[in-house]
Scaffold this motif. Structure first.
Motif, mmCIF file in Angstrom:
data_model
loop_
_atom_site.group_PDB
_atom_site.id
_atom_site.type_symbol
_atom_site.label_atom_id
_atom_site.label_comp_id
_atom_site.label_asym_id
_atom_site.label_seq_id
_atom_site.Cartn_x
_atom_site.Cartn_y
_atom_site.Cartn_z
ATOM 1 N N ASN A 63 0.829 -1.205 0.000
ATOM 2 C CA ASN A 63 0.000 0.000 0.000
ATOM 3 C C ASN A 63 0.862 1.252 0.000
ATOM 4 O OD1 ASN A 63 -2.671 1.407 0.395
ATOM 5 N ND2 ASN A 63 -1.625 2.051 2.264
ATOM 6 N N ALA A 64 1.929 1.262 0.803
ATOM 7 C CA ALA A 64 2.805 2.435 0.852
ATOM 8 C C ALA A 64 3.459 2.692 -0.503
ATOM 9 C CB ALA A 64 3.872 2.241 1.932
ATOM 10 N N LEU A 65 3.915 1.620 -1.141
ATOM 11 C CA LEU A 65 4.588 1.772 -2.435
ATOM 12 C C LEU A 65 3.615 2.245 -3.515
ATOM 13 C CD1 LEU A 65 7.173 1.429 -4.095
ATOM 14 C CD2 LEU A 65 6.519 -0.958 -4.459
ATOM 15 N N LYS A 66 2.448 1.622 -3.561
ATOM 16 C CA LYS A 66 1.482 1.973 -4.593
ATOM 17 C C LYS A 66 0.955 3.396 -4.405
ATOM 18 C CE LYS A 66 0.013 -2.794 -5.484
ATOM 19 N NZ LYS A 66 -1.080 -3.782 -5.328
ATOM 20 N N THR A 67 0.735 3.783 -3.161
ATOM 21 C CA THR A 67 0.238 5.135 -2.885
ATOM 22 C C THR A 67 1.252 6.184 -3.316
ATOM 23 O OG1 THR A 67 -1.111 4.356 -1.033
ATOM 24 C CG2 THR A 67 -0.588 6.708 -1.087
ATOM 25 N N GLN A 68 2.529 5.967 -2.960
ATOM 26 C CA GLN A 68 3.551 6.934 -3.333
ATOM 27 C C GLN A 68 3.829 6.914 -4.832
ATOM 28 O OE1 GLN A 68 4.877 9.307 -1.339
ATOM 29 N NE2 GLN A 68 5.801 10.097 -3.221
ATOM 30 N N ALA A 69 3.683 5.760 -5.457
ATOM 31 C CA ALA A 69 3.935 5.650 -6.898
ATOM 32 C C ALA A 69 2.996 6.534 -7.707
ATOM 33 C CB ALA A 69 3.821 4.200 -7.349
ATOM 34 N N ASP A 70 1.845 6.836 -7.153
ATOM 35 C CA ASP A 70 0.895 7.706 -7.836
ATOM 36 C C ASP A 70 1.197 9.184 -7.618
ATOM 37 O OD1 ASP A 70 -0.650 5.707 -9.016
ATOM 38 O OD2 ASP A 70 -1.926 5.479 -7.246
ATOM 39 N N LYS A 71 2.210 9.479 -6.804
ATOM 40 C CA LYS A 71 2.522 10.876 -6.489
ATOM 41 C C LYS A 71 3.816 11.327 -7.156
ATOM 42 C CE LYS A 71 0.134 10.681 -2.016
ATOM 43 N NZ LYS A 71 0.301 10.774 -0.527
ATOM 44 N N LEU A 255 15.412 -2.437 6.604
ATOM 45 C CA LEU A 255 14.815 -1.102 6.661
ATOM 46 C C LEU A 255 13.793 -0.890 5.547
ATOM 47 C CD1 LEU A 255 14.673 1.731 7.926
ATOM 48 C CD2 LEU A 255 16.635 2.366 6.495
ATOM 49 N N GLY A 256 14.063 -1.408 4.365
ATOM 50 C CA GLY A 256 13.134 -1.258 3.255
ATOM 51 C C GLY A 256 12.252 -2.463 3.033
ATOM 52 N N GLY A 257 12.437 -3.513 3.812
ATOM 53 C CA GLY A 257 11.617 -4.703 3.665
ATOM 54 C C GLY A 257 11.697 -5.330 2.285
ATOM 55 N N GLY A 258 12.764 -5.045 1.547
ATOM 56 C CA GLY A 258 12.927 -5.543 0.185
ATOM 57 C C GLY A 258 13.104 -4.431 -0.823
ATOM 58 N N LEU A 288 9.923 6.816 -2.944
ATOM 59 C CA LEU A 288 9.403 5.454 -2.917
ATOM 60 C C LEU A 288 10.021 4.661 -1.769
ATOM 61 C CD1 LEU A 288 9.467 4.637 -6.741
ATOM 62 C CD2 LEU A 288 7.438 5.093 -5.356
ATOM 63 N N GLY A 289 11.357 4.649 -1.698
ATOM 64 C CA GLY A 289 12.039 3.899 -0.651
ATOM 65 C C GLY A 289 11.679 4.387 0.737
ATOM 66 N N CYS A 290 11.610 5.690 0.916
ATOM 67 C CA CYS A 290 11.308 6.238 2.234
ATOM 68 C C CYS A 290 9.871 5.942 2.651
ATOM 69 C CB CYS A 290 11.578 7.738 2.249
ATOM 70 S SG CYS A 290 13.339 8.146 2.138
ATOM 71 N N SER A 291 8.948 5.939 1.709
ATOM 72 C CA SER A 291 7.567 5.596 2.031
ATOM 73 C C SER A 291 7.450 4.150 2.498
ATOM 74 C CB SER A 291 6.670 5.824 0.811
ATOM 75 O OG SER A 291 6.605 7.194 0.481
ATOM 76 N N VAL A 292 8.152 3.251 1.795
ATOM 77 C CA VAL A 292 8.121 1.852 2.194
ATOM 78 C C VAL A 292 8.786 1.664 3.558
ATOM 79 C CG1 VAL A 292 8.903 -0.472 1.613
ATOM 80 C CG2 VAL A 292 8.033 1.033 -0.185
ATOM 81 N N ALA A 293 9.919 2.314 3.777
ATOM 82 C CA ALA A 293 10.632 2.175 5.049
ATOM 83 C C ALA A 293 9.792 2.677 6.219
ATOM 84 C CB ALA A 293 11.963 2.910 4.992
ATOM 85 N N LYS A 294 9.053 3.741 6.017
ATOM 86 C CA LYS A 294 8.145 4.213 7.070
ATOM 87 C C LYS A 294 7.141 3.128 7.433
ATOM 88 C CE LYS A 294 6.386 7.864 5.257
ATOM 89 N NZ LYS A 294 5.295 8.860 5.201
ATOM 90 N N ALA A 295 6.585 2.484 6.421
ATOM 91 C CA ALA A 295 5.614 1.415 6.665
ATOM 92 C C ALA A 295 6.261 0.241 7.388
ATOM 93 C CB ALA A 295 4.982 0.966 5.348
ATOM 94 N N VAL A 296 7.497 -0.093 7.012
ATOM 95 C CA VAL A 296 8.220 -1.167 7.706
ATOM 96 C C VAL A 296 8.347 -0.859 9.190
ATOM 97 C CG1 VAL A 296 10.445 -2.328 7.953
ATOM 98 C CG2 VAL A 296 9.500 -1.936 5.665
ATOM 99 N N LEU A 297 8.805 0.350 9.510
ATOM 100 C CA LEU A 297 9.000 0.711 10.915
ATOM 101 C C LEU A 297 7.686 0.724 11.681
ATOM 102 C CD1 LEU A 297 11.709 3.513 10.635
ATOM 103 C CD2 LEU A 297 12.018 1.141 11.373
ATOM 104 N N ASP A 298 6.613 1.145 11.026
ATOM 105 C CA ASP A 298 5.314 1.160 11.698
ATOM 106 C C ASP A 298 4.898 -0.241 12.135
ATOM 107 O OD1 ASP A 298 4.990 3.899 11.493
ATOM 108 O OD2 ASP A 298 3.784 3.802 9.650
ATOM 109 N N VAL A 299 5.263 -1.248 11.349
ATOM 110 C CA VAL A 299 4.907 -2.623 11.702
ATOM 111 C C VAL A 299 5.926 -3.236 12.658
ATOM 112 C CG1 VAL A 299 4.492 -4.958 10.806
ATOM 113 C CG2 VAL A 299 3.681 -2.958 9.525
#
Length: 406
Positions: A63-71, A255-258, A288-299
């Motif tokens: 979700n984080a990657l797809k959301t940011q990919a549209d921005k 940190l990036g979960g992949g 993109l990377g920072c959005s995914v990393a934020k989601a990783v840390l949240d989990v």
């Protein structure tokens, strides 16, 4: 199933031969399971070498990657971007650090850390204070600088001359470090748990003594947490449970979960030496990377996930001990959290690669740390049933090899 228009032979035809992958090509992943081109299923105890911290295709990361990919995908560091600033706030709010430098990998994070240590010493002391001390069997990356700081000669051979001013001493040997450190030392760099070097944890008293020696000689302490960070050890970063605070910390892998991202964390006092134009990266800190990393840390940075790491650790160790009681294949089981190493017993020495191949045949992916240590770095949230099934597969793999050891 894939249409198999490319296969292992394609690798030999079009790729430089620095890797030697097996014949199988994974094409799909979900959670802690992978499927190859032929549709065969594998339980994943490797997690991309401690990278897929939340397994494959975790919904929060998607979700984080797809959301940011549209921005916006990329701006370069001519501009800053919101996801990078938000991630930096999250990381500094949760660690000792006050400032962050984002890059693309663990090697780049370590490259930045080593450059910063020398620059800080140059700015605050003199050009003579430039020596870096690291440890035998350490691994810090594959750039010329990081492979030189790493303590494994095999990775440096053929690339000489390597950067000067780097020395190595035995890990967990404080007297050796005491003899080597001097007023010319700008930094000591260590992994809280040596990963590639055989899954060797730092003794807590050793780590504290390293901190003291660095303070006495006005040298910076750098923790390479590329592999141990982001929950891998059971703490968000391993320095927390060691009770030792570094001056610089590097993070990547999980940190990036992949998704490729790295980070160097430090204090404002040290970070000041990276003034405008002193260091840089085109892709580092991309949205993109920072959005995914934020989601990783949240989990990951939750009691549920971090406490679950220890439960999974205990389960793997329990099963490894049971396998060893039956087959006498391990001389030691060590590590913390979900960075575990099982050292092969004398009669199994040198057969780590054989075990990996046999495990793949049984539908299990795992790693080695040298020829004599099986390395386990699964997803931090791998289902416990997947652990049990994976260990069943490992035991069957060992059983197929056992006659060769009697």
């Amino acid at each position: 199933m894939s249409d198999n228009t490319v296969n292992r032979a394609t690798f030999d035809a079009v790729m430089v031969p620095n890797y030697n992958p097996p014949a199988i090509i994974p094409v799909r992943g979900k959670g802690s399971r992978l499927w190859d081109q032929e549709g065969r299923e594998y339980i994943d105890f490797a997690a991309g070498i401690a990278v897929n911290a939340l397994g494959h295709c975790h919904p929060a990361l998607l979700n984080a990657l797809k959301t940011q990919a549209d921005k916006v995908w990329h701006l370069s560091n001519v501009f800053t971007n919101e996801p990078a600033l938000e991630l930096a706030k999250k990381m500094t709010g949760r660690t000792f650090a006050e400032q962050v430098f984002f890059c693309n990998s663990g090697a780049e994070a370590n490259e930045a850390a080593f450059k910063l240590a020398r620059k800080y010493a140059h700015d605050n002391f003199s050009g003579d204070k430039h020596e870096i001390i690291a440890f035998h069997q350490a691994f810090h990356g594959r750039t010329l600088f990081t492979v030189s700081v790493g303590g494994q000669a095999k990775y440096r051979e053929g690339f000489e001359p390597v950067p000067a001013g780097i020395s190595h001493v035995p890990f967990n040997d404080i007297e050796a470090l005491r003899a080597a450190i001097s007023e010319h030392t700008c930094a000591v760099v260590m992994e809280p748990i040596q990963g590639e070097g055989g899954v060797i944890p730092a003794d807590p008293e050793f780590a504290k003594a390293v901190r003291t020696l660095c303070d006495e000689h006005q040298a910076l302490l750098i923790f390479d947490e590329v592999q141990t960070g982001v929950g891998r050890s059971g703490a968000l970063y391993a320095y927390e449970s060691l009770g030792v605070t570094p001056d610089i910390l590097t993070s990547a892998k999980g940190l990036g979960g992949g998704f490729p991202i790295g980070a160097m964390l430090t204090t404002k006092k040290v970070g000041a030496s990276f003034g405008v134009g002193s260091h840089g990266t085109t892709y580092g800190g991309n949205p993109l990377g920072c959005s995914v990393a934020k989601a990783v840390l949240d989990v990951v940075d939750t009691p549920e996930t971090l406490d679950g790491v220890q439960r999974r650790h205990d389960l793997i160790v329990e099963r490894l001990e049971a396998i060893n009681a039956q087959h006498h294949c391990f001389s030691q089981i060590r590590g913390k959290g979900l960075l575990l190493g099982a050292e092969l017993s004398p009669r199994w020495q040198g057969r780590g690669g054989d075990v990996l191949a046999a495990a793949r045949e049984q539908g299990l992916m795992l790693l080695i740390a040298g020829p004599n240590v099986l390395r386990f770095t699964p997803s931090l949230i791998i289902p416990e049933d997947d652990i049990q099934q994976g260990m069943d597969r490992l035991e069957r793999a060992i059983e197929t090899l056992k006659p060769n050891n009697q």
